[in-house]
Write a protein that holds these residues in place. Structure first.
Motif, PDB file in Angstrom:
ATOM      1  N   LEU A  21       0.764  -1.244   0.087  1.00  0.00           N
ATOM      2  CA  LEU A  21      -0.016   0.030  -0.129  1.00  0.00           C
ATOM      3  C   LEU A  21       0.814   1.248   0.089  1.00  0.00           C
ATOM      4  CD1 LEU A  21      -2.762   1.531   0.249  1.00  0.00           C
ATOM      5  CD2 LEU A  21      -2.527   1.130   2.720  1.00  0.00           C
ATOM      6  N   ALA A  22       1.934   1.393   0.569  1.00  0.00           N
ATOM      7  CA  ALA A  22       2.950   2.203   0.885  1.00  0.00           C
ATOM      8  C   ALA A  22       3.534   2.934  -0.516  1.00  0.00           C
ATOM      9  CB  ALA A  22       3.908   2.285   1.840  1.00  0.00           C
ATOM     10  N   HIS A  23       2.506   3.496  -1.140  1.00  0.00           N
ATOM     11  CA  HIS A  23       2.955   4.077  -2.622  1.00  0.00           C
ATOM     12  C   HIS A  23       2.178   5.394  -2.796  1.00  0.00           C
ATOM     13  CE1 HIS A  23       3.433   4.943  -6.948  1.00  0.00           C
ATOM     14  NE2 HIS A  23       4.593   4.465  -6.834  1.00  0.00           N
ATOM     15  N   PRO A  24       2.554   6.549  -2.937  1.00  0.00           N
ATOM     16  CA  PRO A  24       1.571   7.664  -3.092  1.00  0.00           C
ATOM     17  C   PRO A  24       0.412   7.484  -4.034  1.00  0.00           C
ATOM     18  CG  PRO A  24       3.913   8.552  -3.062  1.00  0.00           C
ATOM     19  CD  PRO A  24       3.829   7.142  -3.082  1.00  0.00           C
ATOM     20  N   LEU A  25       0.608   7.013  -5.176  1.00  0.00           N
ATOM     21  CA  LEU A  25      -0.371   6.935  -6.129  1.00  0.00           C
ATOM     22  C   LEU A  25      -1.486   5.638  -5.506  1.00  0.00           C
ATOM     23  CD1 LEU A  25      -2.023   7.591  -8.765  1.00  0.00           C
ATOM     24  CD2 LEU A  25      -0.507   6.304  -9.987  1.00  0.00           C
ATOM     25  N   ARG A  26      -0.845   4.577  -5.239  1.00  0.00           N
ATOM     26  CA  ARG A  26      -1.641   3.567  -4.642  1.00  0.00           C
ATOM     27  C   ARG A  26      -2.608   4.098  -3.558  1.00  0.00           C
ATOM     28  NH1 ARG A  26       2.781  -1.143  -4.352  1.00  0.00           N
ATOM     29  NH2 ARG A  26       3.351  -0.986  -6.575  1.00  0.00           N
ATOM     30  N   MET A  27      -2.061   4.842  -2.469  1.00  0.00           N
ATOM     31  CA  MET A  27      -2.793   5.520  -1.558  1.00  0.00           C
ATOM     32  C   MET A  27      -3.804   6.357  -1.900  1.00  0.00           C
ATOM     33  SD  MET A  27       0.033   5.754   1.513  1.00  0.00           S
ATOM     34  CE  MET A  27      -1.082   6.366   2.669  1.00  0.00           C
TER      35      MET A  27
ATOM     36  N   HIS B 298     -12.186  -2.559   1.568  1.00  0.00           N
ATOM     37  CA  HIS B 298     -12.367  -2.181   3.092  1.00  0.00           C
ATOM     38  C   HIS B 298     -12.604  -0.815   3.113  1.00  0.00           C
ATOM     39  CE1 HIS B 298      -9.361  -5.311   2.810  1.00  0.00           C
ATOM     40  NE2 HIS B 298     -10.041  -6.050   3.889  1.00  0.00           N
ATOM     41  N   LEU B 299     -13.296  -0.474   4.147  1.00  0.00           N
ATOM     42  CA  LEU B 299     -13.549   1.074   4.361  1.00  0.00           C
ATOM     43  C   LEU B 299     -12.162   1.805   5.157  1.00  0.00           C
ATOM     44  CD1 LEU B 299     -17.195   0.801   6.109  1.00  0.00           C
ATOM     45  CD2 LEU B 299     -16.265   1.537   3.634  1.00  0.00           C
ATOM     46  N   GLY B 300     -11.316   1.135   5.493  1.00  0.00           N
ATOM     47  CA  GLY B 300     -10.120   1.853   5.975  1.00  0.00           C
ATOM     48  C   GLY B 300      -9.134   0.863   6.506  1.00  0.00           C
ATOM     49  N   VAL B 301      -7.959   1.220   7.141  1.00  0.00           N
ATOM     50  CA  VAL B 301      -6.973   0.357   7.559  1.00  0.00           C
ATOM     51  C   VAL B 301      -6.677   0.972   9.104  1.00  0.00           C
ATOM     52  CG1 VAL B 301      -6.194  -0.374   5.431  1.00  0.00           C
ATOM     53  CG2 VAL B 301      -5.308   1.590   6.667  1.00  0.00           C
ATOM     54  N   THR B 302      -6.177  -0.169   9.807  1.00  0.00           N
ATOM     55  CA  THR B 302      -5.662   0.306  11.336  1.00  0.00           C
ATOM     56  C   THR B 302      -4.018   0.164  10.994  1.00  0.00           C
ATOM     57  OG1 THR B 302      -5.816  -1.893  11.915  1.00  0.00           O
ATOM     58  CG2 THR B 302      -7.745  -0.153  12.448  1.00  0.00           C
ATOM     59  N   PHE B 303      -3.393   1.162  11.539  1.00  0.00           N
ATOM     60  CA  PHE B 303      -2.007   0.968  11.517  1.00  0.00           C
ATOM     61  C   PHE B 303      -1.493   0.912  12.730  1.00  0.00           C
ATOM     62  CE2 PHE B 303       2.164   3.256  12.088  1.00  0.00           C
ATOM     63  CZ  PHE B 303       2.592   2.638  10.898  1.00  0.00           C
TER      64      PHE B 303
ATOM     65  N   VAL C 229      10.458  -2.128   5.782  1.00  0.00           N
ATOM     66  CA  VAL C 229       9.153  -1.857   6.517  1.00  0.00           C
ATOM     67  C   VAL C 229       9.018  -0.861   7.075  1.00  0.00           C
ATOM     68  CG1 VAL C 229       7.542  -2.832   8.196  1.00  0.00           C
ATOM     69  CG2 VAL C 229       8.745  -4.454   6.545  1.00  0.00           C
ATOM     70  N   ARG C 230      10.128  -0.331   8.039  1.00  0.00           N
ATOM     71  CA  ARG C 230      10.175   1.178   8.442  1.00  0.00           C
ATOM     72  C   ARG C 230      10.110   2.176   7.413  1.00  0.00           C
ATOM     73  NH1 ARG C 230      14.804  -1.298  10.897  1.00  0.00           N
ATOM     74  NH2 ARG C 230      15.988   0.277  10.167  1.00  0.00           N
ATOM     75  N   GLY C 231      10.643   1.847   6.442  1.00  0.00           N
ATOM     76  CA  GLY C 231      10.467   3.028   5.588  1.00  0.00           C
ATOM     77  C   GLY C 231       9.015   3.147   4.899  1.00  0.00           C
ATOM     78  N   ALA C 232       8.304   2.072   4.533  1.00  0.00           N
ATOM     79  CA  ALA C 232       7.140   1.964   4.175  1.00  0.00           C
ATOM     80  C   ALA C 232       6.206   2.542   5.171  1.00  0.00           C
ATOM     81  CB  ALA C 232       6.696   0.468   3.820  1.00  0.00           C
ATOM     82  N   ALA C 233       6.427   2.187   6.287  1.00  0.00           N
ATOM     83  CA  ALA C 233       5.612   2.661   7.471  1.00  0.00           C
ATOM     84  C   ALA C 233       5.591   4.228   7.640  1.00  0.00           C
ATOM     85  CB  ALA C 233       5.915   1.962   8.776  1.00  0.00           C
ATOM     86  N   ASP C 234       6.946   4.626   7.398  1.00  0.00           N
ATOM     87  CA  ASP C 234       7.026   6.365   7.580  1.00  0.00           C
ATOM     88  C   ASP C 234       6.483   7.001   6.342  1.00  0.00           C
ATOM     89  OD1 ASP C 234       8.656   8.341   8.943  1.00  0.00           O
ATOM     90  OD2 ASP C 234       9.504   8.547   6.783  1.00  0.00           O
ATOM     91  N   LEU C 235       6.670   6.218   5.235  1.00  0.00           N
ATOM     92  CA  LEU C 235       5.995   6.633   3.821  1.00  0.00           C
ATOM     93  C   LEU C 235       4.271   6.897   3.954  1.00  0.00           C
ATOM     94  CD1 LEU C 235       6.815   6.164   0.352  1.00  0.00           C
ATOM     95  CD2 LEU C 235       4.537   5.927   0.855  1.00  0.00           C
ATOM     96  N   PHE C 236       4.086   5.659   4.415  1.00  0.00           N
ATOM     97  CA  PHE C 236       2.572   5.701   4.699  1.00  0.00           C
ATOM     98  C   PHE C 236       2.006   6.861   5.478  1.00  0.00           C
ATOM     99  CE2 PHE C 236      -0.819   4.059   7.434  1.00  0.00           C
ATOM    100  CZ  PHE C 236      -1.916   3.830   6.313  1.00  0.00           C
ATOM    101  N   LEU C 237       2.588   7.071   6.678  1.00  0.00           N
ATOM    102  CA  LEU C 237       2.054   8.051   7.488  1.00  0.00           C
ATOM    103  C   LEU C 237       2.253   9.370   7.157  1.00  0.00           C
ATOM    104  CD1 LEU C 237       3.548   6.629  10.948  1.00  0.00           C
ATOM    105  CD2 LEU C 237       1.048   6.682  10.122  1.00  0.00           C
ATOM    106  N   HIS C 238       3.594   9.782   6.170  1.00  0.00           N
ATOM    107  CA  HIS C 238       3.619  10.991   5.595  1.00  0.00           C
ATOM    108  C   HIS C 238       2.625  11.312   4.651  1.00  0.00           C
ATOM    109  CE1 HIS C 238       7.392  11.305   7.652  1.00  0.00           C
ATOM    110  NE2 HIS C 238       7.231  12.585   7.582  1.00  0.00           N
ATOM    111  N   GLU C 239       2.273  10.158   3.816  1.00  0.00           N
ATOM    112  CA  GLU C 239       1.215  10.394   2.807  1.00  0.00           C
ATOM    113  C   GLU C 239      -0.220  10.687   3.282  1.00  0.00           C
ATOM    114  OE1 GLU C 239       0.092  10.971  -0.850  1.00  0.00           O
ATOM    115  OE2 GLU C 239       2.058  10.644  -0.161  1.00  0.00           O
ATOM    116  N   ILE C 240      -0.443   9.802   4.541  1.00  0.00           N
ATOM    117  CA  ILE C 240      -1.700  10.351   5.198  1.00  0.00           C
ATOM    118  C   ILE C 240      -1.691  11.673   5.659  1.00  0.00           C
ATOM    119  CG2 ILE C 240      -3.039   9.782   7.242  1.00  0.00           C
ATOM    120  CD1 ILE C 240      -3.478   7.593   5.281  1.00  0.00           C
TER     121      ILE C 240
END
Length: 195
Positions: A21-27, A86-91, A103-114
């Motif tokens: 999921l942790a990709h700006p366009l995918r999100m 799904h209606l949403g995700v839990t992190f 994984v840490r990089g993907a988590a960081d990217l995910f949070l910044h994109e949110i």
């Protein structure tokens, strides 16, 4: 034609699904599908200013990780429709401490994109609020508070806020309110330094 079943409420992210999921366009694709409903890769490309090849590729990646699914009853010929699964995700914040740097990089990217998406949604509201009725303009809110709390009290507050928001989910649909609109609610709780 039967409509697809309602998406499941939420999905917990694990290391594998987070990487998918942790990709700006995918999100962005997933956000549009969650908010606007099923669409084709071409429709999403036009909405997001991307090529249909890019949206198609990233939709397939999202599908491989279970975030979106095909809606075959809506397609005609080669046209392929997608919907959010799904209606949403839990992190889980523990993903930020995973031993795998990927994984840490993907988590960081995910949070910044949110955070980026929240900022963009708020800026869009501010730029288009004059397009809404006075009732909706008066019903909007941009509030903030500063409290002195312990981590346990913050977790308690988060739990109560989430429960309160969820209690409103069925109300507008039960009442069949003609003036009901989809609304976005953002909450951000984080410590700040006073020095």
């Amino acid at each position: 034609m039967p409509e697809p079943a309602e998406p499941l409420p939420v999905r917990a992210l694990d290391a594998r699904s987070l990487r998918g999921l942790a990709h700006p366009l995918r999100m962005r694709l997933l956000t549009v599908l969650r908010h606007a409903g099923p669409a084709t890769a071409s429709q999403l490309a036009a909405k997001l200013g991307e090529s249909s090849g890019a949206t198609s590729y990233h939709l397939r990646q999202l599908a491989a990780h279970g975030f979106v699914e095909d809606v075959p009853e809506r397609g005609k010929g080669r046209e392929r429709w997608w919907r959010a699964a799904h209606l949403g995700v839990t992190f889980d914040g523990g993903l930020l401490k995973d031993p795998d740097p990927g994984v840490r990089g993907a988590a960081d990217l995910f949070l910044h994109e949110i955070a980026n998406q929240h900022t963009q949604e708020l800026a869009t509201w501010l730029g288009t609020r004059a397009d809404w009725t006075e009732a909706w303009q008066d019903a909007s809110d941009m509030s903030d508070w500063t409290l002195r709390l312990t981590p346990d009290l913050v977790r308690d507050l988060i739990e109560k806020v989430h429960a309160l928001v969820e209690s409103y989910r069925p109300l507008a649909s039960e009442e069949g309110a003609a003036d009901a609109e989809q609304v976005r609610i953002h909450t951000h709780l984080f410590p700040t330094r006073t020095d």
